[in-house]
Design a protein around this motif. Sequence first.
Motif, short mmCIF file in Angstrom:
data_model
loop_
_atom_site.label_atom_id
_atom_site.label_comp_id
_atom_site.label_asym_id
_atom_site.label_seq_id
_atom_site.Cartn_x
_atom_site.Cartn_y
_atom_site.Cartn_z
N HIS A 1 -112.08 -62.16 31.97
CA HIS A 1 -112.81 -62.97 30.99
C HIS A 1 -112.24 -64.40 31.00
O HIS A 1 -111.03 -64.59 31.12
CB HIS A 1 -112.67 -62.39 29.59
CG HIS A 1 -113.30 -61.04 29.44
ND1 HIS A 1 -113.37 -60.38 28.25
CD2 HIS A 1 -113.89 -60.21 30.34
CE1 HIS A 1 -113.97 -59.22 28.40
NE2 HIS A 1 -114.30 -59.09 29.67
N GLY A 2 -113.10 -65.38 30.87
CA GLY A 2 -112.68 -66.77 30.83
C GLY A 2 -112.55 -67.43 32.18
O GLY A 2 -112.33 -68.64 32.25
N ALA A 3 -112.69 -66.67 33.27
CA ALA A 3 -112.62 -67.29 34.60
C ALA A 3 -113.86 -68.16 34.80
O ALA A 3 -114.91 -67.93 34.21
CB ALA A 3 -112.56 -66.21 35.68
N LEU A 4 -113.72 -69.17 35.65
CA LEU A 4 -114.85 -70.06 35.94
C LEU A 4 -115.93 -69.34 36.73
O LEU A 4 -117.11 -69.65 36.60
CB LEU A 4 -114.38 -71.30 36.69
CG LEU A 4 -113.42 -72.21 35.93
CD1 LEU A 4 -112.96 -73.35 36.81
CD2 LEU A 4 -114.06 -72.73 34.66
N ALA A 5 -115.52 -68.39 37.58
CA ALA A 5 -116.47 -67.61 38.38
C ALA A 5 -115.78 -66.35 38.88
O ALA A 5 -114.54 -66.29 38.95
CB ALA A 5 -116.98 -68.43 39.56
N HIS A 6 -116.59 -65.35 39.21
CA HIS A 6 -116.13 -64.10 39.81
C HIS A 6 -116.88 -63.90 41.12
O HIS A 6 -118.08 -64.17 41.19
CB HIS A 6 -116.45 -62.88 38.94
CG HIS A 6 -115.96 -62.96 37.55
ND1 HIS A 6 -116.78 -62.78 36.46
CD2 HIS A 6 -114.74 -63.21 37.04
CE1 HIS A 6 -116.09 -62.90 35.37
NE2 HIS A 6 -114.85 -63.17 35.68
N LEU A 7 -116.18 -63.40 42.13
CA LEU A 7 -116.81 -63.02 43.39
C LEU A 7 -116.34 -61.62 43.73
O LEU A 7 -115.13 -61.38 43.79
CB LEU A 7 -116.42 -63.97 44.52
CG LEU A 7 -116.86 -65.42 44.43
CD1 LEU A 7 -115.91 -66.22 43.57
CD2 LEU A 7 -116.92 -66.02 45.80
N GLU A 8 -117.26 -60.70 43.94
CA GLU A 8 -116.89 -59.38 44.44
C GLU A 8 -117.11 -59.40 45.95
O GLU A 8 -118.17 -59.80 46.42
CB GLU A 8 -117.71 -58.29 43.76
CG GLU A 8 -117.33 -58.12 42.29
CD GLU A 8 -118.01 -56.94 41.65
OE1 GLU A 8 -117.45 -55.83 41.71
OE2 GLU A 8 -119.12 -57.13 41.12
#
Length: 157
Positions: A107-114
């Motif tokens: 939570h709070g990250a600028l973006a997520h990449l799986e």
Amino acid sequence: MARLAAGVVLVTAFDPEEGARGAYVGMTATAFLSVSLDPPLVLLSVRTGSRMDELLARRELWAANLLAENQRQTAGRFAMKGRLSDELLFRELPHTRGDVAEAPLVHGALAHLECRTEQRVPAGDHTLLVARVLTTGVPGADGSPLTYFQGRYRTLG
């Protein structure tokens, strides 16, 4: 290389073979970059023989959480040698489980990449992972990225 500013990423993965229910593993990384848009590929450098390297050698799915400037403490805690256990760190870190990689999305990250590793390349004391981006998310966090420069976490501006 300390004079090259780098973005800070929390790399996370799920190890289904650890414990009765599996376990999350995480590490702070600054050697992470975009390789290609078509197909979407990224590159991650992992210390050879580390817990993350060994896990990603047998499990190709993982996530990259692009950290915001206010996540300095999170980056530091996952980067410390002899740190608290990953189980305790994730228990204290707000996150959700990714749909594809099953890795924590912070939570709070600028973006997520799986991502799914497609190629492993030995490179000195590290292993380079070329991975396909399977899903992305921009969880709505605004702000500047957390950066690392001359041995310290920094903010832009």
